[in-house]
Design an enzyme around this catalytic site. Structure first.
Site, short mmCIF file in Angstrom:
data_model
loop_
_atom_site.label_atom_id
_atom_site.label_comp_id
_atom_site.label_asym_id
_atom_site.label_seq_id
_atom_site.Cartn_x
_atom_site.Cartn_y
_atom_site.Cartn_z
N LEU A 89 79.83 -35.83 50.25
CA LEU A 89 81.31 -35.89 50.94
C LEU A 89 81.63 -35.56 52.36
O LEU A 89 80.79 -34.94 53.06
CB LEU A 89 82.20 -34.91 50.16
N HIS A 90 82.30 -36.44 52.91
CA HIS A 90 82.76 -36.37 54.38
C HIS A 90 84.35 -36.45 54.48
O HIS A 90 85.00 -36.50 53.31
CB HIS A 90 81.93 -37.41 55.08
N HIS A 120 86.15 -39.03 52.23
CA HIS A 120 86.42 -38.50 51.04
C HIS A 120 87.58 -37.50 50.93
O HIS A 120 88.34 -37.73 50.26
CB HIS A 120 85.40 -37.93 50.34
N GLY A 147 88.38 -46.06 49.47
CA GLY A 147 88.56 -46.15 50.89
C GLY A 147 88.51 -47.70 51.59
O GLY A 147 87.69 -48.60 50.70
N ASP A 207 84.87 -49.64 51.96
CA ASP A 207 84.35 -50.58 50.96
C ASP A 207 85.62 -51.68 50.77
O ASP A 207 85.96 -51.36 49.15
CB ASP A 207 83.91 -49.80 49.61
N VAL A 220 88.24 -43.74 57.75
CA VAL A 220 88.00 -42.65 58.75
C VAL A 220 86.83 -42.78 59.57
O VAL A 220 85.82 -43.13 59.21
CB VAL A 220 87.97 -41.20 57.80
N ARG A 223 75.74 -42.42 54.03
CA ARG A 223 74.57 -42.74 54.56
C ARG A 223 74.47 -42.24 56.17
O ARG A 223 73.08 -42.49 56.57
CB ARG A 223 74.39 -44.19 54.39
O1 PAF Z 1 82.51 -45.90 46.47
C1 PAF Z 1 81.70 -45.33 45.74
O2 PAF Z 1 81.51 -44.28 46.15
C2 PAF Z 1 81.45 -45.70 44.39
O3 PAF Z 1 81.10 -47.03 44.58
C3 PAF Z 1 82.17 -45.71 43.31
C4 PAF Z 1 83.62 -46.10 43.34
C5 PAF Z 1 82.43 -43.82 43.12
C6 PAF Z 1 81.56 -45.99 42.10
O4 PAF Z 1 80.49 -45.44 41.77
#
Ligand code: PAF
Length: 280
Positions: free
Chosen positions: A33-34, A37, A147, A150, A176, A187
């Site tokens: 997490l960052h 999130h 977010g 994506d 963000v 990543r």
């Molecule tokens: O965006 C993500 O972190 C993943 O693709 C998700 C939505 C948790 C599904 O595994």
């Protein structure tokens, strides 16, 4: 914060807390997490009565096994961050809990899962749709937070929710960024400090592309310019720069009232994506 690893115990708990007038917000994640999130958790916290977060590194969405093997795992740190952010419930299942049987279900979203990320990561969105379907069925949230980084995933999940009548409102929250503009990503922790600086080329390319498009330069010319900038950077491999419609990601030649610029590429072995909505 309550932590559950099993579907049944999570369901039993959520049944007790679900109130007729109360809202459950859900933030699905793969951990590491960052601040991106945490912004989703904060939005859920603000708009809902309960916030549920999931941490599950979903194998069915990784088309590249090496990428799955290298995906960062920082569970203890994630739990501390979620506690601090006021998350109420964490669901962190095992693989056998999520996939007790070999998975055979495949999703087809037409052009939406074949273009851009779909072209470079075949099968990725089918795996995302499968795990998101499972998670939405398990948690049954009123709102789910994704977010904008994506963006293609958000459109896929929107289509999934609409076509399969999931009773959930989706929220797409802004990207963000680090102070220098790099989009937050799990990543990024895999980048060396030199690569971290080089990674900025993707956001800078988006900004330059936006300025050139607004100055009236044709997208084909802008794309060639960005390609040449990236080609001259060590360790950078551009996969695509696209101008697309925000509703369905069909490719555009010129900016319209609903356009988005999307970029993807490698810094060394780390694949990054970013985007800019042009109509803001
Ligand atoms: O965006 C993500 O972190 C993943 O693709 C998700 C939505 C948790 C599904 O595994």
């Amino acid at each position: 914060m309550k932590i559950f690893k099993e579907i049944e115990s999570l369901r039993t708990y959520l049944k007790q807390i679900r109130q007729p007038a109360g809202l459950i917000g859900f933030v699905p994640t793969m951990g590491a997490l960052h601040a991106g999130h945490l912004a989703l958790i904060a939005a859920s916290h603000q708009e809902c009565n309960y916030t549920v977060c999931s941490i599950y590194v979903n194998p069915t969405q990784f088309n590249n096994p090496a990428d799955l093997a290298k995906y960062p795992n920082t569970l203890d740190q994630d739990i501390a961050m979620l506690e601090q952010a006021g998350c109420d419930v964490l669901f962190c299942p095992t693989h056998t809990e999520m996939y007790p049987h070999p998975d055979h279900i495949r999703f087809d979203f037409g052009l939406l899962d074949k273009t851009l990320e779909g072209e470079f990561r075949p099968g990725h969105f089918s795996g995302v749709a499968l795990v998101v379907s499972k998670l939405l069925n398990i948690v049954r949230p009123d709102k789910a937070y994704f977010g904008q980084k994506d963006f293609q995933q958000y459109l896929i999940v929107s289509k999934l929710v609409a076509d399969l009548n999931f009773n959930v409102q989706l929220r797409c929250m802004p990207i963000v960024r680090e102070p220098d503009g790099l989009a937050m990503s799990s990543r990024n922790t895999r980048l060396t400090s030199a690569q971290r600086k080089r990674a900025l080329v993707f956001y800078q390319s988006l900004q330059q592309a936006r300025a050139r498009l607004h100055a009236g330069v044709a997208f084909e010319v802008v794309k060639a310019e960005v390609k040449s900038i990236c080609e001259n950077q060590p360790e950078i491999k551009l996969e695509y720069l696209a101008l697309a419609d925000t509703a369905n990601l069909s490719l555009l030649k010129n900016v319209t009232t609903q356009s988005i610029l999307l970029i993807a590429g490698y810094v060394g072995e780390v694949r990054l994506i970013d985007n800019l909505i042009l109509t803001e």
